[in-house]
Write a protein that holds these residues in place. Structure first.
Motif, PDB file in Angstrom:
ATOM      1  N   ARG A  23      -7.537   6.215 -14.578  1.00 56.69           N
ATOM      2  CA  ARG A  23      -7.860   5.808 -13.206  1.00 56.69           C
ATOM      3  C   ARG A  23      -6.934   4.673 -12.773  1.00 56.69           C
ATOM      4  N   PHE A  24      -6.566   4.698 -11.473  1.00 58.10           N
ATOM      5  CA  PHE A  24      -5.675   3.688 -10.928  1.00 58.10           C
ATOM      6  C   PHE A  24      -6.123   3.281  -9.532  1.00 58.10           C
ATOM      7  N   LYS A  25      -5.831   2.046  -9.181  1.00 55.29           N
ATOM      8  CA  LYS A  25      -6.016   1.553  -7.821  1.00 55.29           C
ATOM      9  C   LYS A  25      -4.622   1.326  -7.255  1.00 55.29           C
ATOM     10  N   VAL A  26      -4.365   1.895  -6.080  1.00 58.09           N
ATOM     11  CA  VAL A  26      -3.046   1.799  -5.452  1.00 58.09           C
ATOM     12  C   VAL A  26      -3.169   0.927  -4.203  1.00 58.09           C
ATOM     13  N   GLU A  27      -2.323  -0.108  -4.134  1.00 55.77           N
ATOM     14  CA  GLU A  27      -2.323  -1.031  -3.000  1.00 55.77           C
ATOM     15  C   GLU A  27      -0.953  -0.987  -2.322  1.00 55.77           C
ATOM     16  N   PRO A  28      -0.854  -0.311  -1.181  1.00 60.60           N
ATOM     17  CA  PRO A  28       0.412  -0.306  -0.432  1.00 60.60           C
ATOM     18  C   PRO A  28       0.740  -1.713   0.062  1.00 60.60           C
ATOM     19  N   MET A  29       2.002  -2.087  -0.049  1.00 57.70           N
ATOM     20  CA  MET A  29       2.432  -3.437   0.317  1.00 57.70           C
ATOM     21  C   MET A  29       3.556  -3.376   1.348  1.00 57.70           C
ATOM     22  N   LEU A  30       3.594  -4.404   2.189  1.00 54.83           N
ATOM     23  CA  LEU A  30       4.715  -4.622   3.101  1.00 54.83           C
ATOM     24  C   LEU A  30       5.613  -5.651   2.430  1.00 54.83           C
ATOM     25  N   THR A  31       6.873  -5.358   2.307  1.00 56.39           N
ATOM     26  CA  THR A  31       7.796  -6.340   1.741  1.00 56.39           C
ATOM     27  C   THR A  31       8.788  -6.730   2.809  1.00 56.39           C
ATOM     28  N   GLY A  32       9.075  -8.001   2.865  1.00 52.72           N
ATOM     29  CA  GLY A  32       9.992  -8.495   3.880  1.00 52.72           C
ATOM     30  C   GLY A  32      10.743  -9.711   3.391  1.00 52.72           C
ATOM     31  N   GLN A  33      11.406 -10.355   4.295  1.00 52.62           N
ATOM     32  CA  GLN A  33      12.245 -11.502   3.983  1.00 52.62           C
ATOM     33  C   GLN A  33      11.436 -12.663   3.400  1.00 52.62           C
ATOM     34  N   TYR A  34      10.186 -12.796   3.799  1.00 51.54           N
ATOM     35  CA  TYR A  34       9.383 -13.944   3.376  1.00 51.54           C
ATOM     36  C   TYR A  34       8.302 -13.586   2.368  1.00 51.54           C
TER      37      TYR A  34
END
Length: 131
Positions: A23-34
């Protein structure tokens, strides 16, 4: 892929995932300059059965004289193999998204470092261990 092989591969994936799946939990992330943070456009989701392969240590890619010029590189911390027909949300994964292995001791967190969408029956995602 069409015909009887497609059904055969689907059945084979189900057998492998039933025996080796985690089992896994997936967390979509926003990556940016900061930095990075949760991506509000892509919801968090769970994967009930996928196959995680974890590499042990580092690979020495330098050959015989490698000790003199330090060429130890991580050969890939881990890979997760996901059935995209069962988990279509996984096809939206991007580099930088986070995956937590819920069945492993300490629930280690990984970061998506590379996606291989060209496999015939699986979505193969290379992961690096989050510290």
């Amino acid at each position: 892929m069409t015909g009887p092989w497609k059904n055969h591969l689907a059945g084979l994936r189900q057998v492998v995932d039933a025996n080796l799946g985690e089992r896994f939990k997936v967390e979509p992330m926003l990556t940016g300059q900061y930095g990075s943070g949760p991506d509000p456009a892509r919801p968090v989701f769970d994967i009930e059965q996928a196959h995680l392969r974890v590499a042990g240590g580092q690979d020495d890619l330098g050959g015989i004289g490698s000790r003199s010029w330090s060429t130890l590189l991580a050969g890939g911390e881990a890979e997760i193999h996901i059935d995209p027909e069962i988990y279509p949300s996984a096809t939206s994964l991007r580099k930088g998204d986070q995956i937590t292995a819920l069945n492993r001791a300490g629930e280690p967190r990984f970061e998506v470092s590379r996606l291989d969408r060209d496999q015939k029956s699986r979505l193969v995602i290379q992961l690096s261990l989050k510290s």
